[in-house]
Write a protein that holds these residues in place. Structure first.
Motif, PDB file in Angstrom:
ATOM      1  N   GLY A  93       8.922 159.255  25.368  1.00 51.95           N
ATOM      2  CA  GLY A  93      10.401 159.215  24.354  1.00 51.95           C
ATOM      3  C   GLY A  93      10.674 157.620  24.112  1.00 51.95           C
ATOM      4  O   GLY A  93      11.198 157.217  22.790  1.00 51.95           O
ATOM      5  N   LEU A  94       9.998 156.739  25.141  1.00 50.37           N
ATOM      6  CA  LEU A  94      10.841 155.821  24.802  1.00 50.37           C
ATOM      7  C   LEU A  94      10.464 154.729  23.727  1.00 50.37           C
ATOM      8  O   LEU A  94      11.167 153.971  23.048  1.00 50.37           O
ATOM      9  CB  LEU A  94      10.307 154.670  25.809  1.00 50.37           C
ATOM     10  CG  LEU A  94      10.225 154.811  27.331  1.00 50.37           C
ATOM     11  CD1 LEU A  94       9.741 154.211  28.456  1.00 50.37           C
ATOM     12  CD2 LEU A  94      12.312 154.808  27.206  1.00 50.37           C
ATOM     13  N   SER A  95       9.430 155.241  22.616  1.00 54.76           N
ATOM     14  CA  SER A  95       9.207 154.884  21.196  1.00 54.76           C
ATOM     15  C   SER A  95       8.994 155.949  20.201  1.00 54.76           C
ATOM     16  O   SER A  95       8.977 156.800  20.500  1.00 54.76           O
ATOM     17  CB  SER A  95       8.333 153.528  20.768  1.00 54.76           C
ATOM     18  OG  SER A  95       7.492 153.724  19.738  1.00 54.76           O
ATOM     19  N   PRO A  96       9.722 155.638  19.172  1.00 52.05           N
ATOM     20  CA  PRO A  96      10.291 157.227  18.219  1.00 52.05           C
ATOM     21  C   PRO A  96       8.545 157.129  17.801  1.00 52.05           C
ATOM     22  O   PRO A  96       8.009 158.639  17.331  1.00 52.05           O
ATOM     23  CB  PRO A  96      10.668 156.843  17.107  1.00 52.05           C
ATOM     24  CG  PRO A  96      11.483 155.642  17.445  1.00 52.05           C
ATOM     25  CD  PRO A  96      11.067 155.330  18.554  1.00 52.05           C
TER      26      PRO A  96
ATOM     27  N   GLY B 107      14.494 159.761  26.025  1.00 48.54           N
ATOM     28  CA  GLY B 107      14.028 158.645  26.138  1.00 48.54           C
ATOM     29  C   GLY B 107      14.520 157.610  24.737  1.00 48.54           C
ATOM     30  O   GLY B 107      14.331 156.383  25.390  1.00 48.54           O
ATOM     31  N   ALA B 108      14.171 157.277  23.764  1.00 48.45           N
ATOM     32  CA  ALA B 108      14.765 156.935  22.901  1.00 48.45           C
ATOM     33  C   ALA B 108      16.258 156.414  22.814  1.00 48.45           C
ATOM     34  O   ALA B 108      15.864 154.742  22.428  1.00 48.45           O
ATOM     35  CB  ALA B 108      14.445 158.128  21.414  1.00 48.45           C
ATOM     36  N   CYS B 109      16.695 157.557  23.674  1.00 51.17           N
ATOM     37  CA  CYS B 109      18.281 156.994  22.895  1.00 51.17           C
ATOM     38  C   CYS B 109      18.491 155.722  24.552  1.00 51.17           C
ATOM     39  O   CYS B 109      19.167 154.428  24.895  1.00 51.17           O
ATOM     40  CB  CYS B 109      19.278 157.538  22.590  1.00 51.17           C
ATOM     41  SG  CYS B 109      19.808 158.235  22.036  1.00 51.17           S
ATOM     42  N   ILE B 110      17.889 155.719  25.407  1.00 49.34           N
ATOM     43  CA  ILE B 110      17.302 155.578  26.369  1.00 49.34           C
ATOM     44  C   ILE B 110      17.026 153.372  25.889  1.00 49.34           C
ATOM     45  O   ILE B 110      17.371 152.006  26.847  1.00 49.34           O
ATOM     46  CB  ILE B 110      16.792 155.561  27.896  1.00 49.34           C
ATOM     47  CG1 ILE B 110      17.548 157.050  28.312  1.00 49.34           C
ATOM     48  CG2 ILE B 110      16.063 154.181  28.696  1.00 49.34           C
ATOM     49  CD1 ILE B 110      16.112 157.264  29.520  1.00 49.34           C
TER      50      ILE B 110
ATOM     51  N   MET C 151      31.682 150.377  24.779  1.00 49.10           N
ATOM     52  CA  MET C 151      30.804 151.052  24.418  1.00 49.10           C
ATOM     53  C   MET C 151      29.504 151.668  25.180  1.00 49.10           C
ATOM     54  O   MET C 151      28.729 152.170  25.541  1.00 49.10           O
ATOM     55  CB  MET C 151      30.321 150.122  23.319  1.00 49.10           C
ATOM     56  CG  MET C 151      30.949 151.131  22.459  1.00 49.10           C
ATOM     57  SD  MET C 151      31.198 150.425  20.241  1.00 49.10           S
ATOM     58  CE  MET C 151      31.618 149.096  20.313  1.00 49.10           C
ATOM     59  N   LEU C 152      28.852 150.643  26.097  1.00 46.50           N
ATOM     60  CA  LEU C 152      27.033 150.335  26.706  1.00 46.50           C
ATOM     61  C   LEU C 152      27.667 151.160  27.813  1.00 46.50           C
ATOM     62  O   LEU C 152      26.749 151.667  28.365  1.00 46.50           O
ATOM     63  CB  LEU C 152      26.796 148.774  26.966  1.00 46.50           C
ATOM     64  CG  LEU C 152      26.424 147.931  25.521  1.00 46.50           C
ATOM     65  CD1 LEU C 152      26.497 146.936  25.941  1.00 46.50           C
ATOM     66  CD2 LEU C 152      25.438 148.873  25.127  1.00 46.50           C
ATOM     67  N   ALA C 153      28.970 150.799  28.411  1.00 42.23           N
ATOM     68  CA  ALA C 153      29.770 152.417  29.604  1.00 42.23           C
ATOM     69  C   ALA C 153      29.804 152.974  29.765  1.00 42.23           C
ATOM     70  O   ALA C 153      28.813 154.096  30.392  1.00 42.23           O
ATOM     71  CB  ALA C 153      30.978 151.080  29.504  1.00 42.23           C
ATOM     72  N   GLN C 154      30.176 153.155  28.228  1.00 39.45           N
ATOM     73  CA  GLN C 154      29.905 154.606  27.587  1.00 39.45           C
ATOM     74  C   GLN C 154      28.682 155.083  27.971  1.00 39.45           C
ATOM     75  O   GLN C 154      28.040 156.790  27.895  1.00 39.45           O
ATOM     76  CB  GLN C 154      30.585 155.255  26.852  1.00 39.45           C
ATOM     77  CG  GLN C 154      30.941 156.492  26.431  1.00 39.45           C
ATOM     78  CD  GLN C 154      31.809 157.495  27.617  1.00 39.45           C
ATOM     79  OE1 GLN C 154      32.688 157.326  28.261  1.00 39.45           O
ATOM     80  NE2 GLN C 154      31.069 158.880  28.584  1.00 39.45           N
ATOM     81  N   ASN C 155      27.512 154.767  26.812  1.00 44.87           N
ATOM     82  CA  ASN C 155      26.682 155.005  27.067  1.00 44.87           C
ATOM     83  C   ASN C 155      25.879 155.257  28.288  1.00 44.87           C
ATOM     84  O   ASN C 155      25.115 156.374  28.513  1.00 44.87           O
ATOM     85  CB  ASN C 155      25.796 154.458  26.320  1.00 44.87           C
ATOM     86  CG  ASN C 155      25.527 153.618  24.706  1.00 44.87           C
ATOM     87  OD1 ASN C 155      26.883 154.954  24.243  1.00 44.87           O
ATOM     88  ND2 ASN C 155      25.437 152.868  24.075  1.00 44.87           N
ATOM     89  N   LYS C 156      25.279 154.374  29.023  1.00 45.66           N
ATOM     90  CA  LYS C 156      25.384 154.608  30.472  1.00 45.66           C
ATOM     91  C   LYS C 156      25.470 156.476  30.676  1.00 45.66           C
ATOM     92  O   LYS C 156      25.247 156.711  31.750  1.00 45.66           O
ATOM     93  CB  LYS C 156      26.022 153.853  31.609  1.00 45.66           C
ATOM     94  CG  LYS C 156      24.933 152.899  32.332  1.00 45.66           C
ATOM     95  CD  LYS C 156      24.833 152.244  33.586  1.00 45.66           C
ATOM     96  CE  LYS C 156      23.703 152.030  34.353  1.00 45.66           C
ATOM     97  NZ  LYS C 156      22.523 152.150  34.039  1.00 45.66           N
ATOM     98  N   ILE C 157      26.643 156.511  31.242  1.00 47.90           N
ATOM     99  CA  ILE C 157      27.525 157.829  31.096  1.00 47.90           C
ATOM    100  C   ILE C 157      26.880 159.051  30.637  1.00 47.90           C
ATOM    101  O   ILE C 157      26.294 159.577  31.520  1.00 47.90           O
ATOM    102  CB  ILE C 157      28.510 157.851  31.297  1.00 47.90           C
ATOM    103  CG1 ILE C 157      30.046 156.870  32.116  1.00 47.90           C
ATOM    104  CG2 ILE C 157      29.604 159.447  31.779  1.00 47.90           C
ATOM    105  CD1 ILE C 157      31.288 156.197  32.266  1.00 47.90           C
ATOM    106  N   ASP C 158      26.856 158.939  29.214  1.00 47.24           N
ATOM    107  CA  ASP C 158      26.313 159.872  28.449  1.00 47.24           C
ATOM    108  C   ASP C 158      24.870 159.860  29.276  1.00 47.24           C
ATOM    109  O   ASP C 158      24.966 161.177  28.910  1.00 47.24           O
ATOM    110  CB  ASP C 158      26.630 159.724  27.165  1.00 47.24           C
ATOM    111  CG  ASP C 158      27.745 159.896  26.356  1.00 47.24           C
ATOM    112  OD1 ASP C 158      28.804 161.079  27.491  1.00 47.24           O
ATOM    113  OD2 ASP C 158      28.447 159.006  25.701  1.00 47.24           O
TER     114      ASP C 158
END
Length: 402
Positions: free
Chosen positions: A82-85, A263-266, A295-302
């Protein structure tokens, strides 16, 4: 709960899939054909699948003997596809095919596996799952018991009539799994599933709407089924057991969606991070501004929380449990977390985040759609609330008996 151990074979397969997606699939993201639901996208998909076959990563979640990886192993592999759509399409791990292959592999007869599953595993054919029906007709959506499509036995055939809506991949599919409510007395009004060749003149595509997402070839068609005759030996499983089979498919399929879109969000996080670490504003890089860096830190947590939820639910399914409750919780938690991640990535990238220069804007659109299909958040919460009440009543009854 201990984090499930990833087997050596899954790590090896996952590494091959990730390398293929990064090296071969990423360049296709700029191909003009990727934005089409019809023939151009199908041609591109088959082109990528030939390369996946050559690289040994086509249908990587199914082993040569036809058995599936465990759900935990599947998670490790599908996240990377999923790293790419376009990755799931290239590797043949995409919806609805992955879920349909799973269902056929677990319920299908030898005849159905030979006639239909084999061509799907090889990546030669796409499939569609005909369950959802038009809301304006009062048909089945999140509540499959509302099904109005009917089937009736006629000699050694079944005759199916009805309408379906939002049938992903119907246009261009070669295999269809059709769900209908039985009018046969022996089935006591239960649902039946049939596997059919497509196209079929009795299955007419009425419309293919434009939708917010575009990662699935064939889009999400509205279909009329008019006197479709299906040989009795093409029934999937037993008559009247269709609702049970739907859960066999949907519980792991919900989780597979979580895997692929995680995977896409990673990947979107990688792109947004690279942008924020290079882009200068007000004398420093964007990431050094708290509003952006947080925002990027929160993304890493999510991302980590979503990953933990995916692997936890996968481990439950691997115990042999149907995992309906767990997959509902995963669908809610992961889809909502991924929506936050995708939204933050767009915001971090500003104007560039809403263009098609990168896949970030597409990931945002796809995740928004993901919050609806395979059961919207609200339906899963309603179902979970019912279980909470049921469990409470059982506890009260047990306490009183004691």
């Amino acid at each position: 709960m201990n984090f499930p151990e990833i087997s050596e074979r899954a790590q090896a397969i996952g590494a091959k899939v990730e390398a293929f997606v990064r090296e071969v699939v990423f360049p296709y993201e700029q191909d003009d054909r990727r934005d089409h639901h019809g023939a151009p996208m199908d041609v591109m998909v088959m082109e990528m699948r030939e390369k996946a076959r050559a690289a040994g990563v086509l249908t990587p979640h199914v082993l040569p003997d036809g058995s599936h990886l465990t759900q935990v192993e599947t998670a490790h592999v599908l996240i990377r596809s999923g790293l790419s759509p376009l990755g799931p399409l290239a590797c043949n791990t995409n919806a609805p095919d992955e879920g349909n292959m799973y269902l056929l592999g677990h319920v299908g007869s030898d005849l159905l596996k030979e006639k239909f599953l084999k061509q799907m595993l090889s990546g030669q054919s796409r499939s569609a799952f005909f369950m959802t029906e038009p809301a304006e007709l009062g048909g089945a959506g999140s509540d499959p018991s509302m099904m109005i499509t009917t089937c009736k036995k006629d000699g050694n055939h079944w005759v199916v009539n009805g309408k379906k809506a939002f049938i992903t991949g119907a246009e261009g599919a070669k295999v269809g799994i059709v769900m209908a409510k039985s009018e046969d007395p022996d089935s006591m009004g239960g649902a039946c599933m049939f596997v059919v060749d497509l196209p079929d003149p009795a299955i007419r595509i009425d419309a293919v709407p434009n939708t917010i997402d575009n990662s699935m070839p064939g889009s999400h068609a509205t279909v009329t089924i008019d006197a479709l005759r299906v040989p009795a030996d093409q029934m999937l499983g037993e008559a009247g057991e269709g609702f049970k089979y739907a859960q066999i498919r949907l519980s792991p399929a919900r989780l597979s969606h979580c895997m692929r879109w995680l995977g896409a969000c990673i990947r979107a996080q990688e792109i947004a991070t690279d942008y924020a670490c290079r882009r200068m504003a007000f004398g420093k890089t964007l990431i050094d501004h708290e509003g952006v860096g947080f925002m990027l830190a929160q993304n890493k947590i999510d991302i980590k929380q979503a990953e933990l939820m995916v692997y936890w639910c996968a481990s439950v399914l691997d115990t042999g449990s149907l995992g309906t409750v767990e997959s509902s919780m995963a669908k809610v938690a992961v889809s909502e977390a991924l929506m936050r991640i995708a939204d933050n990535c767009v915001q971090v990238m500003g104007g560039n985040g809403v263009t098609d220069k990168t896949i970030v804007e597409q990931v945002f659109r796809e995740i928004r759609a993901f919050r609806i299909y395979d059961g919207p958040t609200e339906v899963h919460k309603w179902s979970l609330a019912k279980k909470i009440k049921r469990d409470w009543r059982e506890t009260q009854a047990a306490t009183q008996e004691a």
